[in-house]
Design a protein around this motif. Structure first.
Motif, short mmCIF file in Angstrom:
data_model
loop_
_atom_site.label_atom_id
_atom_site.label_comp_id
_atom_site.label_asym_id
_atom_site.label_seq_id
_atom_site.Cartn_x
_atom_site.Cartn_y
_atom_site.Cartn_z
N TRP A 196 -5.82 6.33 -1.85
CA TRP A 196 -6.52 5.07 -2.12
C TRP A 196 -6.65 4.79 -3.60
CZ3 TRP A 196 -6.65 1.45 1.23
CH2 TRP A 196 -6.54 1.77 2.58
N GLU B 152 -12.43 1.45 1.24
CA GLU B 152 -11.69 2.65 1.70
C GLU B 152 -11.67 3.72 0.61
OE1 GLU B 152 -10.62 3.30 4.59
OE2 GLU B 152 -10.87 1.37 5.56
N HIS B 153 -11.54 3.28 -0.65
CA HIS B 153 -11.56 4.21 -1.78
C HIS B 153 -12.92 4.91 -1.87
CE1 HIS B 153 -12.21 5.08 -6.16
NE2 HIS B 153 -11.01 5.62 -6.01
N LYS C 91 0.83 -1.20 0.00
CA LYS C 91 0.00 0.00 0.00
C LYS C 91 0.86 1.24 0.00
CE LYS C 91 -4.04 -1.94 2.33
NZ LYS C 91 -4.91 -1.84 3.50
#
Length: 587
Positions: free
Chosen positions: A202, A239-240, A2
């Protein structure tokens, strides 16, 4: 992996200064955009003034002739504004896309010159985000951000000047809610800074995940990991989504608050303006014009917030882009030596190499390969075989010692010249989504098709290529998916041969192909290596028995060196490897 780094400021003059340097080749377009911006600001108050004049002079006095004339003038003004706005939009977008084209080329050129160590530690999806999504966001700074902000501010100044000139008391009444507007704007700005950084974060993580998992889809399906990977994707996608919803939530609060503030200003104007009309202090046309001015004041402020958010996102993306451009991971190319003739003699002198710190991969390695000889490197996985050929091409830099080519330190050679002198055939063949011919020549115009055909015949690949639809013009799919492993490997052999290198490296080049294809390659290997220095890495010891010299590596150190027969006679590491391999296959 990430992307966890959130960078960027609300406004960074340093980044703006760096971005504006890219506008220098397009100064003419920039100044046309500025002039059009000034024109738009200058004509903005014209329509309310015309309406004020028309109402007071012609409508209230029922002067139809004058009213018709004023309507024609207003129509022409609207047409003029439309034309100016059209060219303004066209020029600002042209400027933005031209700048982004130049930055994208620079970013790609920079990435192609980064050493392999950088790609070992950086997810490909993150680089894709930088060169596509982040750059598109930066383009909005020019097409929708910086110049538009200047235009809105200029329009605001012009309209306020006209308002104060017309009636300063009425103007102050309209501006009473302005502190509320400024406070709401500041709170919104700070909230959106965090929201936009989170959105970019994200997006990068989503691109990285998709790139890795689509490339590794075969592995996922082989091990039936679809459900687990779908759950991982759902978590990242959630999350995006949440990042976007959070940004939109701030918008959903701010704009209704803005409408309330505009309504308050309108109410105050109507209340005070009506008293002034009834007191015969001002004309009705002034109040009507001021009603229009309210929209023209608060609309630019509202749009300034949008443009500021565009600028905000651009700052975050610019920080990320310049982070890539400022990466000092490229291999230094200070050498200028480009001899007319290279013999191909290679010598390693006391070479020490580590990928990280002093976790040595190669330890005090010394050997010499004469021009035209074949050297074979054998040893267990992790012994340092691939590292040896990587540092020869300067994909990684050694920490100690020297590597000599024809008695000259390889760092003295021009880097491009050095790498063109060496051709490598890897175990994992990479083919582009292009024709077989272009995959062989890599679009080098100096390589003629007749040379490709000759090389294909030498390697023994000509017949299989001619059986493909459109033969050499057959379109290979991504990573050579429409060819067998053996066919792809043969294409890579042709690629190495047509570039006519003085040094040929075969890194496990026959490990992923079938026995029939291996025999085909072995039958042509003598022709391929004729007149060339060759370094061969192979787990199959049967493929290297004819080598002039064999080096046995173990944990980065040379344990044995000699010919096949000499090493067997030593009854050491090589003999153990030989017995283990051939006994395992029943020989």
């Amino acid at each position: 992996m990430k992307d966890t780094k959130i960078v960027g400021k609300a406004y960074d003059s340093r980044l703006i200064a760096r971005l504006t340097k890219y506008m220098r080749p397009y100064r003419r377009i920039f100044w046309v955009s500025v002039i059009l911006t000034i024109l738009l600001a200058a004509v903005a108050p014209a329509l309310p003034l015309l309406i004020e004049h028309t109402l007071d002079r012609y409508i209230l006095s029922a002067n139809y002739s004058g009213l018709t004339t004023m309507l024609i003038i207003m129509l022409l003004l609207l047409i003029a504004q439309t034309v100016i706005r059209y060219f303004h939009t066209l020029t600002t977008n042209t400027l933005g896309q031209s700048v982004i084209r130049d930055i994208r080329i620079q970013v790609f050129n920079h990435i192609t010159n980064l050493r392999l160590k950088y790609f070992d530690n950086t997810p490909i999806g993150r680089l894709i985000t930088r060169t596509i999504s982040d750059l598109e966001t930066i383009s909005n700074i020019f097409s929708e951000g910086l110049i538009q902000i200047i235009g809105d501010l200029l329009q605001l100044v012009v309209i306020l000047g006209v308002m104060f000139y017309t009636d300063w008391r009425l103007t102050l009444i309209v501006l009473i809610p302005m502190p509320l507007m400024i406070g709401a704007t500041y709170v919104f700005k700070e909230a959106m800074k965090s929201a936009f950084q989170s959105v970019r974060l994200w997006v990068s993580n989503l691109n990285t995940f998709l790139q890795e998992h689509i490339s590794g889809m075969g592995l996922i399906q082989y091990f039936a990991r679809e459900e687990q990977e779908i759950r991982k994707f759902e978590a990242i996608n959630k999350e995006h989504r949440n990042a976007h919803i959070r940004a939109n939530w701030y918008f959903s609060i701010f704009f209704p608050v803005l409408e309330i503030i505009i309504a308050i200003a309108t109410g105050l104007l109507v209340w005070y303006g009506s008293k002034q009309i009834l007191g015969d202090v001002i004309s009705p046309g002034v109040v009507v014009a001021f009603l229009m001015y309210i929209n023209m004041i608060f609309r630019p402020i509202r749009e300034l917030i949008d443009k500021f958010n565009t600028l905000q996102m651009g700052m975050v993306s610019a920080e990320r882009i310049f982070e890539v451009l400022d990466t000092k991971e490229s291999t230094p190319n200070k050498g200028t030596y480009k001899p007319d003739h290279v013999r191909g003699e290679i010598e390693f002198k006391n070479v020490w190499f580590a990928y990280n710190d002093e976790k040595w991969i190669l330890k005090d390695v010394n050997f010499k390969v004469r021009a035209g000889e074949t050297l074979a490197l054998v040893g267990a996985t992790g012994a340092g075989k691939s590292s040896t050929i990587n540092i020869l091409s300067r994909f990684y830099e050694i920490q100690k010692g020297e590597i000599l080519l024809d008695g000259v330190d390889i760092r003295t050679y021009d880097l491009n010249f050095l790498r063109k002198t060496i051709a490598t055939v890897l175990q994992d063949v990479f083919l582009f989504s292009d024709t077989v011919l272009n995959n062989i020549t890599l679009r080098d115009p100096s390589i003629h098709k007749k040379n490709v055909i000759e090389a294909a015949k030498k390697v023994g690949a000509y017949d299989f290529i001619m059986r493909l639809p459109n033969d050499f013009n057959y379109e290979v799919q991504e990573r050579g998916a429409t060819l067998s492993a053996g066919q792809a490997q043969l294409v890579s052999f042709i690629r190495a041969l047509v570039h006519d290198p003085k040094i040929l490296i075969l890194d496990e080049a026959t490990s992923s192909i079938d026995t029939e294809t291996e025999q085909l390659i072995q039958s042509a290997i003598d022709n391929l290596m004729e007149g060339r220095t060759a370094i061969v890495i192979a787990h199959r010891l049967s493929t290297i028995q004819k080598a002039d010299k064999i080096i046995v590596l173990d944990k980065g150190e040379i344990k044995e060196m000699g010919s096949h027969q000499e090493l067997l006679a030593l009854d050491g590491h090589y003999k153990n490897l030989y017995d283990l391999q051939f006994n395992s296959i029943g020989i």
